[in-house]
Design a protein around this motif. Structure first.
Motif, PDB file in Angstrom:
ATOM      1  N   HIS A   1       4.095 -80.824 -64.386  1.00  0.00           N
ATOM      2  CA  HIS A   1       4.367 -82.202 -64.001  1.00  0.00           C
ATOM      3  C   HIS A   1       5.527 -82.769 -64.828  1.00  0.00           C
ATOM      4  O   HIS A   1       6.680 -82.452 -64.563  1.00  0.00           O
TER       5      HIS A   1
ATOM      6  N   HIS B   1       9.528 -90.261 -52.887  1.00  0.00           N
ATOM      7  CA  HIS B   1       8.851 -89.531 -53.977  1.00  0.00           C
ATOM      8  C   HIS B   1       9.010 -88.021 -53.753  1.00  0.00           C
ATOM      9  O   HIS B   1       9.473 -87.287 -54.628  1.00  0.00           O
TER      10      HIS B   1
ATOM     11  N   GLY C   1      10.311 -89.361 -58.386  1.00  0.00           N
ATOM     12  CA  GLY C   1       8.896 -89.648 -58.139  1.00  0.00           C
ATOM     13  C   GLY C   1       8.532 -91.121 -58.147  1.00  0.00           C
ATOM     14  O   GLY C   1       9.317 -91.965 -57.738  1.00  0.00           O
TER      15      GLY C   1
ATOM     16  N   HIS D   1       4.660 -78.963 -58.485  1.00  0.00           N
ATOM     17  CA  HIS D   1       4.880 -80.115 -59.370  1.00  0.00           C
ATOM     18  C   HIS D   1       3.613 -80.971 -59.432  1.00  0.00           C
ATOM     19  O   HIS D   1       3.256 -81.476 -60.479  1.00  0.00           O
TER      20      HIS D   1
ATOM     21  N   GLU E   1      11.624 -85.036 -55.584  1.00  0.00           N
ATOM     22  CA  GLU E   1      10.934 -84.040 -56.420  1.00  0.00           C
ATOM     23  C   GLU E   1      10.909 -82.643 -55.809  1.00  0.00           C
ATOM     24  O   GLU E   1      10.180 -81.764 -56.254  1.00  0.00           O
TER      25      GLU E   1
HETATM   26 ZN    ZN Z   1       5.549 -86.936 -58.482  1.00  0.00          ZN
END
Ligand code: ZN
Length: 248
Positions: free
Chosen positions: A97, A216, A174, A63, A220
């Motif tokens: 992303h 975060h 995130g 990611h 994720e």
């Molecule tokens: Zn992130």
């Protein structure tokens, strides 16, 4: 499978061309043209590279990859070490992303909603990156925070009155604390994201909208694993997720 097939399949699946992003989506470092073993991870850190290469991965999907918009473009220091290792072992690095946050089924936000028992009803924010919906079973802030802790295996930072009844929630994986005001404007009871900033406390306090920073990394982990599992089900690939714990 061919790396080029993997690249093209992901581009279509994640609709990468439709996003304005902070880093390139797709193949960031090109390795061997044939992929059998696929590693996934949240961030392409040195530890992740070491573990994936020891497992003899042909490609790594993350990611958080490299080449972020505001970083120094030169390949020096830790960036040199990481890229040199990938090239030396002929291992590809693919990064996704925002397309991996936003995907309707495999995305971080979709997976997070499923995990936390929230039914998505709408999206808002830049490029529709924030989700909103309702809890399947309304509960107090403290009860919901306990659910977040047990399902994400990490204690969240919780701002708001313990007995506040939570029904509607906006969330974004995130570092999306910048969307708190937009979430308040949506009229939700709670905003959940990975990280918190100092001013978010006062905003929560003075509007009565609760805030949970669930981590975060913790928020994720889901999307890239779902993508890896999906690809392993679709193609002749062996998949393994490498989880380097991160307290942030
Ligand atoms: Zn992130």
């Amino acid at each position: 499978m061919k790396l080029a097939t993997l690249r093209d399949y992901n581009a279509t699946l994640l609709q990468t061309a439709g996003f304005k992003d902070y880093a390139p989506n797709g193949v960031q470092v090109e390795g061997k043209s044939e992929v059998r073993r696929l590693a996934t991870a949240v961030t392409a850190s040195q530890q992740v590279l070491d573990e994936a290469i020891a497992w003899r991965a042909d490609a790594i999907i993350v990611h958080h990859g490299y080449f972020w918009r505001n970083e120094d473009a030169c390949i020096v220091g830790i960036k040199k070490r990481r890229i040199a290792q990938l090239l030396k072992h002929d291992v590809s690095l693919l990064a996704y992303h925002l397309p991996l946050d936003a995907h309707a089924e495999l995305g971080n936000n979709a997976e997070l909603g499923k995990l936390l028992g929230i039914t998505e009803q709408a999206r808002f924010g830049e490029q529709d990156i924030v989700s909103s919906g309702v809890l399947d079973a309304p509960m107090t802030l403290t009860q919901f925070a306990q659910q977040v802790e047990s399902r994400l295996r990490r204690a969240p930072q919780v701002i708001g009155p313990a007995d506040r009844l939570i029904r509607s929630i906006a969330w974004c994986s995130g570092g999306a604390q910048g969307y708190f005001e937009a979430a308040i404007a949506q009229g939700v009871d709670l905003y959940l994201t990975g990280e918190i900033s100092e001013q978010n406390y006062h905003l929560s306090n003075e509007t009565g909208v609760a805030f949970i920073a669930a981590g975060h990394h913790a928020t994720e982990r889901l999307g890239v694993q779902a993508l890896g599992a999906h690809l392993a089900g679709k193609f002749e690939l062996e998949h393994r997720f490498f989880d380097q714990d991160n307290p942030v």
